[in-house]
Design an enzyme around this catalytic site. Structure first.
Site, PDB file in Angstrom:
ATOM      1  N   TRP A 357     -51.909  37.495  -4.146  1.00  0.00           N
ATOM      2  CA  TRP A 357     -50.647  37.982  -3.660  1.00  0.00           C
ATOM      3  C   TRP A 357     -50.151  36.763  -2.842  1.00  0.00           C
ATOM      4  CZ3 TRP A 357     -50.306  40.684   1.634  1.00  0.00           C
ATOM      5  CH2 TRP A 357     -51.187  40.468   2.358  1.00  0.00           C
ATOM      6  N   ASP A 358     -50.714  35.653  -2.112  1.00  0.00           N
ATOM      7  CA  ASP A 358     -50.307  34.560  -1.398  1.00  0.00           C
ATOM      8  C   ASP A 358     -49.109  34.080  -2.167  1.00  0.00           C
ATOM      9  OD1 ASP A 358     -53.259  35.450  -0.943  1.00  0.00           O
ATOM     10  OD2 ASP A 358     -53.704  33.283  -0.631  1.00  0.00           O
ATOM     11  N   GLU A 497     -58.926  43.703   5.113  1.00  0.00           N
ATOM     12  CA  GLU A 497     -60.027  44.164   4.305  1.00  0.00           C
ATOM     13  C   GLU A 497     -61.180  44.651   4.881  1.00  0.00           C
ATOM     14  OE1 GLU A 497     -59.112  40.760   0.739  1.00  0.00           O
ATOM     15  OE2 GLU A 497     -59.908  40.077   2.395  1.00  0.00           O
ATOM     16  N   LYS A 610     -58.662  42.613  10.264  1.00  0.00           N
ATOM     17  CA  LYS A 610     -58.792  41.124   9.801  1.00  0.00           C
ATOM     18  C   LYS A 610     -57.699  40.314   9.981  1.00  0.00           C
ATOM     19  CE  LYS A 610     -60.169  38.348   5.638  1.00  0.00           C
ATOM     20  NZ  LYS A 610     -60.679  38.638   4.465  1.00  0.00           N
ATOM     21  N   GLN A 611     -56.446  41.043   9.592  1.00  0.00           N
ATOM     22  CA  GLN A 611     -55.097  40.249   9.591  1.00  0.00           C
ATOM     23  C   GLN A 611     -54.022  41.338   9.850  1.00  0.00           C
ATOM     24  OE1 GLN A 611     -56.808  39.573   5.527  1.00  0.00           O
ATOM     25  NE2 GLN A 611     -54.631  39.381   4.959  1.00  0.00           N
TER      26      GLN A 611
END
Length: 774
Positions: A357-358, A497, A610-611
Site C-alpha cells: 500500500w506504500d 499491526e 506501532k504506527q
C-alpha cells in the site's frame, strides 16, 4: 568542502556539498549500510554500493525490476542477478584492496546531482608499496542497459606489472550472509567470451526460466594510449573472468574502464539477448565513458529541474530531503507499466521487491505532482493485475477484486503464510489474511492520481473498472449484524499491526465506506457525462442497479467506532478498554523509547500502537473531519505511537501542522529525513525505506508548504518552520508546470513554467498563476 577530499582526476564527477553524501572512513561493520545508501539505480536496475575489489562483509547485489523467482522460499522475490561490478587489481599477485592493505587515506561519496559514486583511497601493501586508487561508477539513465566503472590507478613508489580481473560473478545468492535463509534463484546457461574481447555470462530464473544476460569489456590506458599487453578469458564455474595486464610506472596514472550491459528476456527474445548485450557494449566502448556520463548527467539535470526542493537556512535537512528524493526518483521507471516500486526500492532484499500500500499512499503523490507519466505507470500496474486481484478475492470467498498485501510480477499474494525467526522457529503470519486495507489504498490511489493530474481518460478507460471491483469487494467484506442494524468488518487489521486481528478497525471501515461512496458518485457522473463509457462499464462488470442500491445501504450503515459523547475516534472496537499506556521518554535521536511496562505486558494488551492508524485516516480523508476532531485525535494518538514503522513519522508531521503543532512536525520531519542516513532503525542495510522517502516529500510539500487541492483548485497555505529562510520547488497540476517559492515570512510566489494559465488560492486569496516575465 567535500570536493576538496578528492583529486583533480575526479573533478568532473563532483558537486557542491548540498549534493554530496560523504563516507569519511572505512569501517567494515558499516559496509552493508553504505551499500544501500550508495546504491545506484536507473529505473531498470539497481546495483548496491559494494566495492569493486570485494570485501568480506558485503551483499553485492544487482536487481532488475520485474525479475522475480521463488525456488525454495515462501514467496517470489527479486532475484540477485550476476554481479557485474567486480574489478580486481593486483601487483605481483597481491590484491590492492581495502582489506588487504593498510589504509593511509579514504573517502567515498555519492554525488546525487549526477547520480554517480566516487572514491579515493591510498593503500600500502605488505611490501610497502603505495597505490592511489580513485574511481567513479554510474548506471546510465540515458541508456538503461549500460553501466560502467572507471578506476584511476597510480603507483606512488614502485613500478611493475599490474594484473586485472574483470569478473561477472554468477555465484551470487540471496541472503548470502544469513545461513538459514540462503537461496540461489538462478542457474547458469552460458559462460563464454564476447565475440572479440570481454566476458559474457547468462543465467535464468529457476521458476519461469527467464533469461538474463550480462556482458563486460575492460580496457586500460595511460595518456590516452592503450597499454594492455595480455588479454585472456576463463570460464571458472559460474564466474566469467577476463584477465588483463599492463606495465605500470611510478607516478603515472593508468585509467581502467569497465563497460557493462545487461538485458533480459523481458526486453528481447531469449536467443537475441547476447547479441543485444554485445552490440550495446561495442557502441558504449566506442563512444566512451565520458560521453555516456555526460548524457546520463544531462538526464539527471532534467530530473532535478522537476524534483529538486531547495530549502534555505537548514543545510543538513535540505540535503537529507534531497537524498530521499534522489533514491525515489532514481528507482522509478517512466516507461514500463508492468512493474512497481518495492518497499526497499532496488536497494536491498527485505520484502523481496514487493509493492505494498506504500506505493499508492506514500510514493504515488510524489510522482503524480512531479513525474505524472511515472504515476500513470504505477496506476496501470494495478490495472494489468485486476484479474489477479479478482482471483484473489474469489479464493478468499469474497466478490470483486482483493489486491494482495504484497505484490510482485503476477499479482498473486506474495505475503508468506509463515515467518521464520533467526533461531529457526516458525510462526503463522496472518498479515495477508487480515490486513485488507491495501485494496482501499489502491482505490484511493486512483482517485488521488486523477485529482492531482486531471487524467480523466485513465479514470474512464481503466480506473473505473478497478474502483467498481474494489467497491464490490468491500460490500462483500462487510457483514450485516441484525441485532444492531448495522454493517461491520470483523477479523481485520489496520495500519497498526500490533493489534491483530480486531473488529471494526476505524481506518479500514472509513476507507471501505469512502470506496463505496466514491464509486456511486463516479457512476452517476459517468452516466451523465460519458454515457458510452458508462454503459460499457456496466456491461463488462455486470453492474446492476440493485447492486448499487445495496452498496448505498452498506456504506450508510457501516459502523464507525468512537468514544460516545466525544469527538475521540476509537481505533477499533474495544481499543479504549485496553491498558492506557503513554510514551514519556525519547532517545538522543528524538525517537520514542518503549515504556518499561511493555517488558512485562504485551503491546497488544495496551493502547501503545506501532504506527499512524487513526491519524493516517485523518490525513487521507481530511475533509471528513472538523478541526477539533483532528486536533483531539492527533494529540491522543501521538502520545501512544512508537513509530515501529518508517511509514509513521511523516504522517504525524503533516497532521501536526494541520492541528497547530509545528514544533513536533519539524522534529518528525527530521526523524523521517534521516532514518536511513543515520540508520535510525538499524536496518538500512536491507535497503532504503521507500515509503518514508515519499512521506518526507509529502511532509515538506503538503505540510510545511501547505499545498492542497480543494474542489479542483490548487491551494497554497504555507507554515514554514522558523529554521527555514525559504523554499522553492516545482509541481505539475492538470497540465500546468508551476514553480512555487515561499519566503521565511510565508510570502508566496507562483510562476507558470509551462502550460495554460491556472487559478490558485494563496492564503485564502484567488490569484492567477502566470508566466514569469524577465
Amino acid at each position: 568542502m567535500i570536493r576538496e577530499r578528492f583529486s583533480k582526476e575526479l573533478k568532473e564527477f563532483l558537486s557542491d556539498d548540498q549534493w554530496m553524501i560523504l563516507q569519511e572512513d572505512y569501517k567494515p561493520e558499516e559496509n552493508l549500510k553504505y551499500e544501500s545508501l550508495f546504491c545506484l539505480a536507473n529505473g531498470y536496475l539497481g546495483t548496491r554500493g559494494s566495492y569493486e575489489e570485494g570485501t568480506i562483509k558485503s551483499l553485492p547485489y544487482t536487481y532488475i525490476n520485474g525479475v522475480f523467482d521463488q525456488s525454495e522460499t515462501f514467496m517470489r522475490e527479486l532475484a540477485a542477478l550476476p554481479n557485474w561490478l567486480t574489478l580486481k587489481i593486483y601487483v605481483e599477485k597481491e590484491l590492492i584492496g581495502l582489506e588487504n592493505c593498510e589504509i593511509l587515506s579514504f573517502a567515498r561519496a555519492l554525488n546525487m546531482r549526477s547520480a554517480c559514486l566516487v572514491k579515493q583511497y591510498r593503500l600500502r601493501d605488505k611490501k610497502g608499496r603505495e597505490t592511489l586508487i580513485e574511481g567513479v561508477r554510474f548506471v546510465s539513465r540515458a541508456h538503461e542497459h549500460r553501466m560502467a566503472v572507471k578506476i584511476f590507478v597510480t603507483p606512488l613508489n614502485y613500478e611493475g606489472i599490474i594484473e586485472i580481473e574483470n569478473i561477472i560473478d554468477g555465484t551470487v545468492i540471496n541472503f548470502c550472509d544469513a545461513p538459514r535463509f540462503k537461496v540461489k534463484h538462478t542457474y547458469l546457461t552460458a559462460n563464454e567470451k564476447l565475440e572479440e574481447k570481454g566476458a559474457y555470462l547468462e543465467a535464468a530464473a529457476r521458476d519461469n526460466h527467464l533469461h538474463v544476460g550480462c556482458g563486460a569489456y575492460t580496457n586500460a590506458k595511460c595518456g590516452g594510449k592503450d597499454v594492455i599487453k595480455t588479454v585472456d578469458f576463463h570460464a571458472f564455474g559460474e564466474q566469467a573472468v577476463e584477465f588483463l595486464d599492463f606495465d605500470a610506472k611510478e607516478g603515472v596514472t593508468a585509467e581502467i574502464t569497465k563497460y557493462v550491459s545487461m538485458y533480459t528476456e523481458r526486453d528481447v527474445k531469449r536467443e537475441e539477448i547476447k547479441s543485444f548485450v554485445q552490440k550495446e557494449i561495442q557502441e558504449f566502448a566506442a563512444s566512451g565513458f565520458e560521453k555516456e556520463f555526460l548524457l546520463h548527467k544531462s538526464v539527471y539535470e532534467k530530473l532535478w529541474q522537476e524534483a529538486d526542493i531547495r530549502i534555505k537556512g537548514d543545510f543538513d535537512l535540505d540535503r537529507a530531503i534531497r537524498f530521499n528524493v534522489f533514491h525515489l526518483m532514481s528507482t522509478a521507471n517512466d516507461h514500463d507499466d508492468r512493474i512497481n516500486i518495492g518497499a526497499k526500492l532496488l536497494h536491498g532484499e527485505e520484502y523481496g521487491g514487493h509493492a505494498f500500500w506504500d506505493t499508492e499512499l506514500f510514493m504515488m503523490p510524489f510522482f503524480a505532482w512531479v513525474f505524472p507519466k511515472t504515476a500513470q505507470n504505477l496506476e496501470n500496474y494495478r490495472y494489468h493485475l485486476l484479474d489477479a486481484a479478482k482471483a484473489n478475492a474469489a479464493k478468499n470467498g469474497f466478490a470483486g477484486a482483493q489486491y494482495p498485501w504484497e505484490s510482485a510480477d503476477d499479482g498473486s499474494e506474495q505475503c508468506p503464510d509463515w515467518t521464520i525467526e533467526p533461531d529457526g522457529t516458525c510462526y503463522r503470519c496472518y498479515v495477508a489474511v487480515y490486513e485488507h486495507h491495501v485494496t482501499a489504498a489502491v482505490a484511493y490511489g486512483i482517485a488521488n492520481y486523477v485529482k492531482i493530474t486531471g487524467d480523466t481518460q485513465f479514470l474512464l478507460d481503466k480506473g473505473a473498472w478497478i474502483l467498481v471491483e474494489t467497491a464490490r469487494f468491500w460490500a462483500s467484506r462487510c457483514q450485516y449484524v441484525e441485532e444492531k442494524d448495522r454493517y461491520e468488518i470483523h477479523q481485520v487489521t489496520g495500519p497498526d499491526e500490533w493489534h491483530e486481528p480486531v473488529d471494526n478497525n476505524l481506518y479500514t471501515n472509513y476507507l471501505a465506506r469512502w470506496n463505496l461512496r466514491y464509486v456511486r458518485e463516479l457512476t452517476g457522473w459517468m452516466e451523465k457525462e460519458y454515457p458510452e463509457q458508462y454503459h460499457l462499464l456496466v456491461e463488462e462488470s455486470a453492474l446492476t442497479e440493485e447492486e448499487l442500491k445495496k452498496w448505498d445501504t452498506v456504506q450508510e450503515k457501516l459502523y464507525l467506532p468512537r468514544k460516545e459523547g466525544t469527538a475521540l475516534l476509537e481505533q477499533f472496537e474495544g481499543y479504549f478498554d485496553l491498558m492506557d499506556v503513554t510514551i514519556e521518554k525519547y532517545d538522543k535521536n528524538d525517537w520514542p523509547i518503549k515504556p518499561e511496562i511493555l517488558k512485562r505486558v504485551g503491546k497488544q494488551e495496551t493502547q501503545i500502537i506501532k504506527q499512524a492508524d487513526v491519524v493516517m485516516l485523518l490525513h487521507l480523508l481530511d475533509e471528513e473531519f472538523d478541526e477539533e476532531t483532528k486536533r483531539l485525535n492527533y494529540h491522543y494518538y501521538e502520545k501512544r505511537t512508537l513509530h515501529g514503522s518508517s511509514l509513521s513519522p511523516s504522517v504525524y508531521a503533516v497532521m501536526g501542522l494541520k492541528t497547530g503543532d509545528p514544533s513536533k512536525a519539524y522534529r518528525y520531519l527530521r526523524r523521517a529525513a534521516f532514518i536511513d542516513l543515520v540508520d535510525l532503525q538499524g536496518n538500512t542495510r536491507e535497503g532504503i525505506h521507500a515509503a518514508n522517502a515519499g512521506g518526507v516529500w509529502q511532509t515538506v510539500i503538503f505540510g510545511f508548504a501547505g499545498i492542497s487541492i480543494e474542489e479542483g483548485v490548487l491551494h497554497v497555505d504555507p507554515r514554514l518552520p522558523k529554521e527555514w529562510e525559504g523554499i522553492t520547488f516545482r509541481l505539475h497540476h492538470k497540465g500546468a508546470w508551476i514553480e512555487v517559492s515561499i519566503s521565511g515570512a510565508q510570502e508566496v510566489s507562483l510562476s507558470l513554467l509551462e502550460g495554460e494559465e491556472v487559478q490558485a488560492v494563496v492564503k485564502g486569496e484567488i490569484v492567477k498563476v502566470q508566466r514569469r516575465t524577465v
